[in-house]
Structure formats: structure tokens, C-alpha cells
Design a protein around this motif. Sequence first.
Motif, PDB file in Angstrom:
ATOM      1  N   GLU A   1       0.883  -5.665   9.635  1.00 46.93           N
ATOM      2  CA  GLU A   1      -0.425  -5.021   9.463  1.00 46.93           C
ATOM      3  C   GLU A   1      -0.436  -3.633  10.110  1.00 46.93           C
ATOM      4  O   GLU A   1      -0.954  -2.663   9.531  1.00 46.93           O
ATOM      5  CB  GLU A   1      -1.530  -5.876  10.083  1.00 46.93           C
ATOM      6  CG  GLU A   1      -1.927  -7.097   9.268  1.00 46.93           C
ATOM      7  CD  GLU A   1      -3.170  -7.761   9.821  1.00 46.93           C
ATOM      8  OE1 GLU A   1      -4.281  -7.246   9.570  1.00 46.93           O
ATOM      9  OE2 GLU A   1      -3.032  -8.787  10.511  1.00 46.93           O
ATOM     10  N   LYS A   2       0.136  -3.529  11.312  1.00 44.90           N
ATOM     11  CA  LYS A   2       0.161  -2.240  12.020  1.00 44.90           C
ATOM     12  C   LYS A   2       1.020  -1.221  11.281  1.00 44.90           C
ATOM     13  O   LYS A   2       0.691  -0.024  11.242  1.00 44.90           O
ATOM     14  CB  LYS A   2       0.673  -2.435  13.444  1.00 44.90           C
ATOM     15  CG  LYS A   2      -0.306  -3.191  14.342  1.00 44.90           C
ATOM     16  CD  LYS A   2       0.298  -3.482  15.712  1.00 44.90           C
ATOM     17  CE  LYS A   2      -0.659  -4.297  16.570  1.00 44.90           C
ATOM     18  NZ  LYS A   2      -0.061  -4.679  17.874  1.00 44.90           N
ATOM     19  N   LEU A   3       2.137  -1.684  10.687  1.00 42.83           N
ATOM     20  CA  LEU A   3       2.982  -0.794   9.887  1.00 42.83           C
ATOM     21  C   LEU A   3       2.179  -0.179   8.747  1.00 42.83           C
ATOM     22  O   LEU A   3       2.291   1.009   8.449  1.00 42.83           O
ATOM     23  CB  LEU A   3       4.166  -1.575   9.309  1.00 42.83           C
ATOM     24  CG  LEU A   3       5.346  -1.894  10.222  1.00 42.83           C
ATOM     25  CD1 LEU A   3       6.349  -2.794   9.493  1.00 42.83           C
ATOM     26  CD2 LEU A   3       6.040  -0.608  10.672  1.00 42.83           C
ATOM     27  N   GLY A   4       1.371  -1.015   8.094  1.00 40.57           N
ATOM     28  CA  GLY A   4       0.563  -0.535   6.977  1.00 40.57           C
ATOM     29  C   GLY A   4      -0.567   0.370   7.413  1.00 40.57           C
ATOM     30  O   GLY A   4      -0.923   1.332   6.713  1.00 40.57           O
ATOM     31  N   GLU A   5      -1.148   0.090   8.565  1.00 44.31           N
ATOM     32  CA  GLU A   5      -2.244   0.913   9.077  1.00 44.31           C
ATOM     33  C   GLU A   5      -1.746   2.319   9.411  1.00 44.31           C
ATOM     34  O   GLU A   5      -2.439   3.316   9.162  1.00 44.31           O
ATOM     35  CB  GLU A   5      -2.849   0.251  10.313  1.00 44.31           C
ATOM     36  CG  GLU A   5      -4.107   0.928  10.828  1.00 44.31           C
ATOM     37  CD  GLU A   5      -4.724   0.179  12.000  1.00 44.31           C
ATOM     38  OE1 GLU A   5      -5.896   0.441  12.294  1.00 44.31           O
ATOM     39  OE2 GLU A   5      -4.025  -0.669  12.613  1.00 44.31           O
ATOM     40  N   ARG A   6      -0.510   2.396   9.946  1.00 43.81           N
ATOM     41  CA  ARG A   6       0.058   3.701  10.316  1.00 43.81           C
ATOM     42  C   ARG A   6       0.501   4.499   9.099  1.00 43.81           C
ATOM     43  O   ARG A   6       0.457   5.737   9.130  1.00 43.81           O
ATOM     44  CB  ARG A   6       1.239   3.494  11.266  1.00 43.81           C
ATOM     45  CG  ARG A   6       0.851   3.021  12.659  1.00 43.81           C
ATOM     46  CD  ARG A   6       2.020   3.154  13.624  1.00 43.81           C
ATOM     47  NE  ARG A   6       3.117   2.252  13.290  1.00 43.81           N
ATOM     48  CZ  ARG A   6       3.297   1.052  13.831  1.00 43.81           C
ATOM     49  NH1 ARG A   6       2.442   0.610  14.738  1.00 43.81           N
ATOM     50  NH2 ARG A   6       4.320   0.304  13.472  1.00 43.81           N
ATOM     51  N   ALA A   7       0.921   3.810   8.052  1.00 41.25           N
ATOM     52  CA  ALA A   7       1.447   4.513   6.871  1.00 41.25           C
ATOM     53  C   ALA A   7       0.946   3.842   5.594  1.00 41.25           C
ATOM     54  O   ALA A   7       1.648   3.033   4.981  1.00 41.25           O
ATOM     55  CB  ALA A   7       2.979   4.519   6.899  1.00 41.25           C
ATOM     56  N   PRO A   8      -0.288   4.156   5.164  1.00 44.08           N
ATOM     57  CA  PRO A   8      -0.848   3.524   3.961  1.00 44.08           C
ATOM     58  C   PRO A   8      -0.027   3.832   2.714  1.00 44.08           C
ATOM     59  O   PRO A   8       0.520   4.932   2.567  1.00 44.08           O
ATOM     60  CB  PRO A   8      -2.243   4.141   3.856  1.00 44.08           C
ATOM     61  CG  PRO A   8      -2.556   4.641   5.224  1.00 44.08           C
ATOM     62  CD  PRO A   8      -1.239   5.072   5.810  1.00 44.08           C
ATOM     63  N   VAL A   9       0.062   2.837   1.821  1.00 40.16           N
ATOM     64  CA  VAL A   9       0.777   2.974   0.551  1.00 40.16           C
ATOM     65  C   VAL A   9      -0.236   2.779  -0.576  1.00 40.16           C
ATOM     66  O   VAL A   9      -1.032   1.836  -0.530  1.00 40.16           O
ATOM     67  CB  VAL A   9       1.898   1.916   0.430  1.00 40.16           C
ATOM     68  CG1 VAL A   9       2.562   1.992  -0.931  1.00 40.16           C
ATOM     69  CG2 VAL A   9       2.921   2.104   1.544  1.00 40.16           C
ATOM     70  N   PRO A  10      -0.262   3.658  -1.579  1.00 40.34           N
ATOM     71  CA  PRO A  10      -1.226   3.501  -2.682  1.00 40.34           C
ATOM     72  C   PRO A  10      -1.083   2.126  -3.346  1.00 40.34           C
ATOM     73  O   PRO A  10       0.023   1.606  -3.505  1.00 40.34           O
ATOM     74  CB  PRO A  10      -0.847   4.625  -3.651  1.00 40.34           C
ATOM     75  CG  PRO A  10      -0.139   5.632  -2.810  1.00 40.34           C
ATOM     76  CD  PRO A  10       0.587   4.853  -1.757  1.00 40.34           C
ATOM     77  N   ALA A  11      -2.223   1.558  -3.737  1.00 40.98           N
ATOM     78  CA  ALA A  11      -2.209   0.245  -4.389  1.00 40.98           C
ATOM     79  C   ALA A  11      -1.615   0.354  -5.784  1.00 40.98           C
ATOM     80  O   ALA A  11      -1.710   1.396  -6.444  1.00 40.98           O
ATOM     81  CB  ALA A  11      -3.620  -0.316  -4.462  1.00 40.98           C
ATOM     82  N   SER A  12      -0.988  -0.732  -6.226  1.00 38.30           N
ATOM     83  CA  SER A  12      -0.459  -0.830  -7.585  1.00 38.30           C
ATOM     84  C   SER A  12      -0.962  -2.156  -8.146  1.00 38.30           C
ATOM     85  O   SER A  12      -0.365  -3.205  -7.918  1.00 38.30           O
ATOM     86  CB  SER A  12       1.078  -0.802  -7.562  1.00 38.30           C
ATOM     87  OG  SER A  12       1.609  -1.021  -8.848  1.00 38.30           O
ATOM     88  N   LEU A  13      -2.101  -2.107  -8.839  1.00 41.28           N
ATOM     89  CA  LEU A  13      -2.811  -3.329  -9.199  1.00 41.28           C
ATOM     90  C   LEU A  13      -2.253  -3.959 -10.481  1.00 41.28           C
ATOM     91  O   LEU A  13      -1.793  -3.258 -11.387  1.00 41.28           O
ATOM     92  CB  LEU A  13      -4.300  -3.037  -9.357  1.00 41.28           C
ATOM     93  CG  LEU A  13      -4.986  -2.454  -8.110  1.00 41.28           C
ATOM     94  CD1 LEU A  13      -6.472  -2.235  -8.368  1.00 41.28           C
ATOM     95  CD2 LEU A  13      -4.788  -3.359  -6.908  1.00 41.28           C
ATOM     96  N   PRO A  14      -2.323  -5.289 -10.581  1.00 43.55           N
ATOM     97  CA  PRO A  14      -1.757  -6.014 -11.727  1.00 43.55           C
ATOM     98  C   PRO A  14      -2.694  -6.020 -12.930  1.00 43.55           C
ATOM     99  O   PRO A  14      -3.847  -5.577 -12.857  1.00 43.55           O
ATOM    100  CB  PRO A  14      -1.586  -7.426 -11.174  1.00 43.55           C
ATOM    101  CG  PRO A  14      -2.701  -7.563 -10.181  1.00 43.55           C
ATOM    102  CD  PRO A  14      -2.871  -6.204  -9.555  1.00 43.55           C
TER     103      PRO A  14
END
Length: 728
Positions: free
Chosen positions: A266-279
Amino acid sequence: MENSEGATFNTPISEILDVSGYSSSFVKTYGTYGIVVAVIVSIIIPMLLSTLIMGKKKRKKRGVPVEVGGEAGYAVRNARFSELVQVPLAGATTMAALFEQCCKKYSRDRFTGTRKLIKKDFVTASDGRKFEKLHLGDYEWQTYGQVYRRVCNFASGLVNFGHNVDTRAAIFAETRAEWQIAFQGCFRQSITVVTIYASLGEEALIHSLNETQVSTLICDSKQLKKLAAISSRLTTITNVIYFEDDEAANVSSLSNWNVCSFNEVEKLGERAPVPASLPSKDSVAVIMYTSGSTGLPKGVMITHGNIVATAAAVMTVIPRLGRNDVYLAYLPLAHVFELAAESVMLTAGVAVGYGSPLTLTDTSNKIMKGTKGDASALKPTLMAAVPAILDRVRDGVLKKVEEKGGVAKKLFDIAYKRRLAAIEGSWFGAWGLERWLWDIIVFERVRAVLGGHIRFMLCGGAPLSGNSQRFINICMGAPIGQGYGLTETFAGAAFSEWDDTNVGRVGPPLPCCYIKLVSWEEGGYTTSDKPMPRGEVVVGGFSVTSGYFNNPGKTDEVYKVDEKGMRWFYTGDIGQFHPDGCLEIIDRKKDIVKLQHGEYISLGKVEAALMSSDYVDNMMVYADPFHNYCVALLVPSQKVLEKWAKEAGIQYNDFPELCGKAETISEVQRSLSKVGKDAKLDKFEIPAKIKLLPDPWTPESGLVTAALKIKREQLKTKFKDELQKLYE
């Protein structure tokens, strides 16, 4: 009692009900004279009024015949909808879109609740075994908005941690808030999730992970030891993410994998957000491995469209479902029933409090004496249950009532009969003052077991007996929505409506699908049968899944696409439609055996009838087609059998010895014969010989599923010699 999920359900509430206290509070408040006056006013007067005002009830139409094409049969749709429903909210065509919409709509409302551990202790039983006991705190909540941020962070962290989004992730864990967060997080990157029961055996686990070529495994920290033992046999795993528990995780034995805690991801994602790729709606959201009753588990491919269609359909059935409700989540999320139920709760903005079978009530196995179980702490308004749990709730309470005897038992019996008469529509007055009276004197203490606020229960996973359904209606004061569905239909097929007081039925088709009966001539079930059409249950519509992963042969066998492009699933269950359009499941094709003299015996039907014997905790009926009678393997109720032995003066050293005694077998067989005759079973349907097995069947033993349904093939293999001896 063993400290396991399976054993927890054996007698979950047998020691909770202090029946001697039923009338004490009422007597203190109103006095004995008050009870007499209240009973006269609330029973005699309504009985007189009922003869004047009760008219014949008009039967409500719940399902109607419809022409839908495909194989010839008798098809029915939900009477309230002319077209099938597909989405619960406009634009919510995928689980990812539905989750995002709901989190924004209910952003400030409570969503997930979890209890923190205050204290852990161990108690030693008389036989030297140690059992873990927990003191848990109150529920601590996160809002829909907070959970949405955590899901986005986890989705980004998963990519940053090194998960290849073109590969699958698996969740192998007990039900908890983080399970749902990980699940939703994967969808924001269009990752297909493989779900696996936490109780799945070693070989089935290896098969599931290797077959789906999972690269990232998300699990409880307690599963790390199991993974280390089989790591050399897992061919595609590269990443392991574990949920932190109260004890430090031992990751030293997993050096060949990238290992990280859930919070760190979770902390990795909070520091470096990645754009969503929705199905898309046709994307496979889940490959759900069933703990099926035969062989290795099969992976069912469930699309996003299947999930949202079932959620949309069930939303139309549960009355007043919304943000004022609280749902108790404790069944396995890897089971389609619980996953579908939580998807519905999410759609309606319901608060979901997480618990477990081992901490469910104040007297559950892991709850420290004097502290609260999950239900008491949460006070839910909604909960789901499988029939095995409700059957044992009923048996536990009734046995406690019987033990107390005296005035308490008489009051309970009177109250139960009066409330039963009210539910079945015999007397008008039993819903007013009388209901209030009996609730105060008798039923409040029973309802307190599950928090005292239950207003609706969802039941699925297997057929629920009429007796258990009535018991819950009366003692818990809540209607039961009994559902019928399969993993292959994402639990969406039929669901009984809240105002239907009939028992033994599973309601009309959900509005996301059609249900068709197709004649099965060999078994004697046809759509031309009178008074009701009968046949194999076939489900068609938006809840029908894509098929079995990597198993086109089995997929083609039970899934068919008609000339209009509609997908149908052939369930193997036999059903009949009542005149009001409600379905009743009456048999199963695979459970029918033809005996030596040509009689057909339905093993499931016989088991369901004989399970009502007080001596039976679980059983499997077996029929050899080369003989003219059936036999049974039976796990007896230790408490009931030992009580009988004491009264009969039977001497024994331990429970296995008691199970092997000829007089014990004779007594249990006598009970089965009586129960069988009362259920109008034919002579050849009542087991001629039985074997009593002292050890309970649990999901951990691999002999029952997570929903506590017997695994017939596994039982036949394990007890092959015992079955052979019964026919000698």
C-alpha cells in the motif's frame, strides 16, 4: 471440541441459551398475574377475531412462464421484470466501475469494520490439548472513501512491487477487510484474481496455482509456512504478499520469492501512483476454485458482467437494503455465496463488519470467557449462513430447552406454536400484542445470540430444511431469503422473497436470469408431470459464467449456447415449479443410484431426511447397484450418544469404543428407521447397515466442502474398506 472451522459448527450455540432466564425479567416487571392477563388478552381475543376477519389468501404470482428458445423445456422468469436486469447502477458494467461509483456515492459512510486483538491466552483441556482464546475489542471502521484510497494504493503498489499485469494474482486467505481491498485493487489494473479456500488441501492448492500460472500470491501470514513446504512445486510464483497478523511473519524460508507485507505494498502505491487500467464487462474477473465434491477442484471463469448482474438482481429482493444496515461477514470469501453477498452489500452502501466462525458468538471456540463474540459486538441487521450452521443453531437451542425443562420448556413450546400459527396465517392476532409478549418472555434471549438486531438472513450453499427455516423465522424474528445458485452462475439463479412464508422452496428466478426445466426421462422427471412440471434445472442469462478454466471438454458438457446467443448452464439438479412460479429443488442426477431389483434411490434425499435424527451429526448414504439395499457412514452427535449411553447403563472407555458397540449401532439404527418412516421413505431407502465414525468431518480433513457439504467421492475413497465390510 477441536479448534477448527469445521468443528466450530458442530454445536455453535448449545451453551449460549440460559432458558431458565426466559421469564424472569418479565415476571419481575409485571408479576405472575400480569402474564396471565396478557396471555388471555393476546391469545383468546385474537382467536375469536380471526374467525371473523380471516379470508382466503390470494396466491401471489412470483414467477411466470416465458418462451426463450433453446432446448425444449418449461422456462420461467421473475414476474416483476419483463426483461432481464444487467447492471445495478447506470454505467456500472464491471466490478471496478461499480466499486468506484459506490465509494464516491457513500464516501462518508462506514464500509469495513475490524476488531483489534486486546489479549490472547491459551487454556488446557482435560485431555491435555491447548486451545487459543481471544479477547477482541470493539469494531473499528473505515469509510467507503478511505477504503477506496487504500484500494487505489494497493493497485499501484502491486505494479510497483513487480507484478506483471498480464498475469494472474491469487488470494489464499481467510475472510477479512484486506481480502476485499486486495480483490478490488487487482481489478483497477484489469488483473484476474484466482480465489482459493484457505482450508484447501496441499495437492489442490498446488494444482490451482500451477494451472492458472499465478505470479503473485496474496495470503495470510500463517500460510507462509505451508507455502514454504511446497515452494519447489509451485512453478510460476514470483511474488508473495502477506497480510500482517499480531505475530511477526517468518519470511526467511521464502528467499526464492519476492516477499512483502500488505501494508508495505500500500505504501509503495501511495508514494508512486499508477494510472488505473479498468476491465471490460466480458473480462474474466475471477477464476474461482471450488472445493467441489469430486476430484481436484475446477476453476470457474467469472466475468465482471456476471458479478454485477447478480448484484443487481439480489438488490431487488432484500427489502429496504441500504446504508442503515450492518452486515456480518464471516463465511469464506473464496466461496461464491459470500463473495456475491458482499458485492450486494457494497452496491447498497451497507457497513460490513468482519468476523470469523471461531469468534462468531460469545461462546465460540476462540472467544475468551466473559468477552463478546463478533455478533454481540457488531449487532448486525443482516447476515448470511449455510444450512449446516442454521440446522445446528436450531438443534443446539432445542437441546438446551429440553435440558432445562419445567416452566421454561412449556413457555417455549407454547410461544413457538403460537408464532408458527401466525407465520402460517392461521390466526390474525398473533402478529400484534401477542408477538410482543412472546418476544419479551421467550425469544429476546435467543435473538441476543446474534446481536438482537437481525432483520433478514440470507441462506445458500445447500437446501435448508423446513424445520430450520421456521425456527429462524420464529426465534430470530427475521425472514430468510433462501437462495439457489452455483459458482457457475455466480450464485445467481433463484431467491425466495421476504414475504413468502412457504418452506422448502428457493423462490422465483432472480431477474438477471431465466430458469428452465428440461425433462430427464431416465430419472422419471418430465415437464409434463402433474401437478407440477419437473426436470433438470437449467439456468440462462447474465449470471451464467464463461466455463471452466483450461477444461473445454467439461465446459462443453454443461454449458450450451442457443440460437439466440444465450448461454445456459445445466446444473444436474432436479427441480419442480410451483403454481406461483417458485422453484423447489427435489433431487440431483448424480445422487440417484439404481439398485439390483430396479428401484431408484436418491442418496441426497435420504440423507436430508435422516439428518433429522438427534443422533446424527453428519452422514453419507451409499448404494451398491449390485445389491438391493443401501448402507450409511454416520458421524454421531457425541453429546447425544453419550447421554443415551449413560441412561442405558452402557460401559465404555472412550467415544470410539462406544461407537463400535453393537447396542449403540442398534439404537442409532432404530432412530434412523423411525425418522425414515416418518419421512415416508421406502424400506429400501433406509440403510440396512451403518458404520459409526467417531471423528467429525471438517473442511480441513477434506471430507466436506467449506460450505460443509459432504464430498461423496472423497468419503467413498477414504472409507472404502468400511463400505465393503457393510456389504459382506
